[in-house]
Design an enzyme around this catalytic site. Structure first.
Site, PDB file in Angstrom:
ATOM      1  NE  ARG A 231      -4.288  -1.349   0.083  1.00 55.06           N
ATOM      2  CZ  ARG A 231      -4.487  -2.330  -0.792  1.00 55.06           C
ATOM      3  NH1 ARG A 231      -3.547  -2.606  -1.699  1.00 55.06           N
ATOM      4  NH2 ARG A 231      -5.609  -3.033  -0.774  1.00 55.06           N
ATOM      5  CD  GLU A 260      -3.134   3.298  -5.998  1.00 54.68           C
ATOM      6  OE1 GLU A 260      -3.923   2.441  -6.415  1.00 54.68           O
ATOM      7  OE2 GLU A 260      -2.132   3.029  -5.321  1.00 54.68           O
ATOM      8  CG  HIS A 278      -2.884  -0.578  -7.636  1.00 54.47           C
ATOM      9  ND1 HIS A 278      -3.214   0.048  -6.468  1.00 54.47           N
ATOM     10  CD2 HIS A 278      -2.865  -1.904  -7.335  1.00 54.47           C
ATOM     11  CE1 HIS A 278      -3.399  -0.835  -5.500  1.00 54.47           C
ATOM     12  NE2 HIS A 278      -3.184  -2.040  -6.012  1.00 54.47           N
TER      13      HIS A 278
END
Length: 311
Positions: A231, A260, A278
């Site tokens: 993360r 993000e 991602h």
């Protein structure tokens, strides 16, 4: 279903349930989440749909009794608050392991061998041909890799590094991990000092926020590379940007970001960082498998059974 899904997942969902599809790929707004809790019996949320304690606070027992998360990480869902309001949360752990480990290796190799820089040069039309000192990177085979978080994904990465590249494996974890290949548990500080490559594979959440900060980065070897497929907020992005800008570490490869999808211009402007959008589980069969697992959790729950992947 809070996002558009692969066709097979949609077809199976419509066999099992009365389904409403949200057409947007953006995270749900607070009002959308509150409405959904009131309108639906179950939901398939995913990354970015932040079901916080505040979202649940308006309800005693919402109509929605099940959040079948599409993904393994559930740091965007307050699981304790959900339980307090009678909502069960599940995830999709096994479906993502190999795909995420593969992306970690992609980033490790791209960062070490400066592949993104080379690809940009070719696309620019400015490449003038091969020469002996062009884009000299770091050889991977036989180096030391440090894995931060030796869960399913961390172990899969370590296995690839050991068997595929003959790397020495160090790891940090809450407990010692029994594996069938050489791997040595060390402190976070020792891992920073000894590793040529460091791969972050811990869950997100308050316990791991800014686990990797300025002190850790200062302890890394000057040639070492940091890879994050966990993360974004596990890493202090500002500290990492400074370390890269000043050349205090060799490079970085990132598939996740602190805010993000926002990626700071200061980070985007650096040549010694590889940035992916991602892509950890972005393979059709993997995303289909994740959807089927989430639907299996929903099916079990509404059949009165314990979902197989309850969090």
């Amino acid at each position: 279903m809070t996002r558009p899904m692969p066709a097979q997942v949609v077809a199976r969902a419509e066999e099992l349930f009365d389904v409403e599809h949200r057409a947007s790929n953006t995270p749900m707004s607070a009002s959308e989440m509150r409405s959904a809790l009131a309108l639906y019996d179950g939901m398939m949320p995913t990354l970015g749909d932040r079901f916080s304690a505040e979202i649940f606070a308006e309800f005693g027992r919402p109509r929605c009794r099940m959040l079948a998360n599409f993904g393994v990480g559930v740091d965007h869902i307050d699981v304790a608050a959900a339980a307090d309001h009678g909502v069960t949360v599940t995830n999709t752990p096994g479906a993502v392991t190999d795909a995420t480990a593969d992306i970690a290796m992609t980033l490790l190799l791209m960062s070490a061998r400066r592949a993104a820089e080379g690809e940009r040069l070719v696309r620019s039309g400015q490449w003038q041909g091969w020469h002996p000192t062009q884009f000299l990177g770091l050889h991977v085979s036989g180096k030391t890799v440090g894995i931060i978080g030796m869960g399913r994904i961390g172990e899969a990465i370590a296995r690839r590094c050991h068997h595929g590249f003959g790397m020495e494996v160090l790891y940090t974890n809450r407990s010692e991990k029994a594996v069938d290949f050489p791997a040595h548990q060390v402190s976070l500080e020792e891992l920073a000092r000894r590793s040529d490559f460091i791969v972050i594979a811990v869950p997100g959440g308050p316990e791991t926020m800014y686990l990797i900060g300025a002190d850790f980065l200062a302890a890394m070897q000057e040639h070492a590379h940091l890879i994050n497929i966990a993360r974004g907020n596990v890493v202090d992005e500002t500290a990492l940007t400074e370390a890269l800008r000043e050349g205090r570490i060799g490079g970085a490869g990132l598939d996740v970001y602190e805010f993000e999808p926002e990626v700071p211009e200061a980070l985007r402007g650096l040549s010694n960082v590889t940035l992916l959008p991602h892509l950890g589980t972005a393979a059709l069969e993997v995303r289909t498998g994740m959807g089927m697992m989430a639907l299996g959790n929903l099916q079990a729950f509404f059949a009165g059974e314990t979902p197989p992947n309850r969090v």
